[in-house]
Design an enzyme around this catalytic site. Sequence first.
Site, PDB file in Angstrom:
ATOM      1  CD  GLU A 181      26.312 -17.792  20.061  1.00 18.86           C
ATOM      2  OE1 GLU A 181      25.498 -17.342  19.176  1.00 18.86           O
ATOM      3  OE2 GLU A 181      25.986 -17.767  21.438  1.00 18.86           O
ATOM      4  CD  GLU A 189      25.736 -12.928  20.707  1.00 21.22           C
ATOM      5  OE1 GLU A 189      25.231 -13.714  20.367  1.00 21.22           O
ATOM      6  OE2 GLU A 189      25.742 -12.513  21.751  1.00 21.22           O
ATOM      7  CG  HIS A 207      18.106 -17.886  22.353  1.00 23.40           C
ATOM      8  ND1 HIS A 207      17.875 -16.723  22.920  1.00 23.40           N
ATOM      9  CD2 HIS A 207      19.734 -17.661  22.184  1.00 23.40           C
ATOM     10  CE1 HIS A 207      18.678 -15.986  23.146  1.00 23.40           C
ATOM     11  NE2 HIS A 207      19.631 -16.661  22.800  1.00 23.40           N
TER      12      HIS A 207
END
Length: 400
Positions: A259, A355, A229
């Site tokens: 991503e 992820e 983040h």
Amino acid sequence: MEQLKTIYNGAKTRPTFSTAEMERRLVALRAHMAESRIDACLFTSWQNINYFSDFLYCAFGRSFGLVVTHEDQTTITPNVDGGQPWRRSFGDNLVYTDWHRDNYFAAVKALIPDGSRVGVEFDHVTVENFRKLQGALPVSELVDIGRPAMRMRMVKSGEEIAWIREGARIADIGGAAGVEAIAVGVPEYEVALHATQAMVREIARSQPHVELMDTWSWLQSGVNSDGAHNPVTSRRIERGDIMVLNCFPMMAGYYTALERTLFAEECSDEHLRLWRINVEVHEAGLAFIRPGACCSDIAKELNAIYSAYGLLQHRSFGYGHSFGVLSHYYGREAGLELREDVDTVLEPGMVLSMEPMIMIPEGEPGAGGYREHDILVVTEDGAENITGFPYGPEHNIVTK
């Protein structure tokens, strides 16, 4: 000045979902209310107000609410927002003014009779507002509605899945635009701007009835790739840099994401080895997502792969999370995360990411953060991957 008012300005806008879909959500909520002897719910969070009313608020220092009784549903909004909340709300709207402190609680009292059993979000309401709510409804009993509402949101309807699928399509467009902008010497923010602009324009083209708010992108390059983040910076891309591109289209409160790990011009042998390992974990994780699988078991299986390569200590966070009404500053269906301490069993209609991420510290061979991210819809007999953008070394070493 009056404490409360209504502002029926203009006409109701085109809603995100059908009347049948919104009623489905409220029927499920009211069934829980009846079973738990709850007379009214006061929702205060972005995610639940949006989920049950189709209105997404911008707090800006003010309180918002949604009161759901067995007969009605009414959003509570400040005067500063005018008639927009009413236009966007599925149901009625009550406005409170700023001319007297805590007029918000006057609105609550107007909609919920004291002596009621009231559902509130224990995981969202502040201590100060909880005490003020107790003062406004001193004879009422306050019980938690946050966790039951989260469980309702975890299984998506057909309309929600279609909406999330559209978001994933737009995220792929952002990914292509980001790659288009990547070049040695280009700052991170320019790549992020280009990706964001492409997504916003596609949302405006394909969904012209949707408010254009909160779509964003990050490019994390070099050492900045170490955190999932980490915000975009002015750092310029250097030859051989590891990069993680993050594209997040937001539509009506629904978040989707793409991503990808990328490299600028070239990739060292150690970077390539680590990247391929992370892709191996990613692909194994994709195969594990199916109905009947337990979140904690998936995490443990993927841990074993990292452990076999001596990389488990470099794992960054859980392996995935639920999708739906959430964003970078609100919402989380914590009961549907791929972590060792979550024992939720996957079922059809759930939507979640795969992820995996590892981070190698600066100064070590292969330094940087590696992360791939796909969105999957759990089906009756497996899962459908709705992310189309390619991943891995064969596709994402960006040369100009």
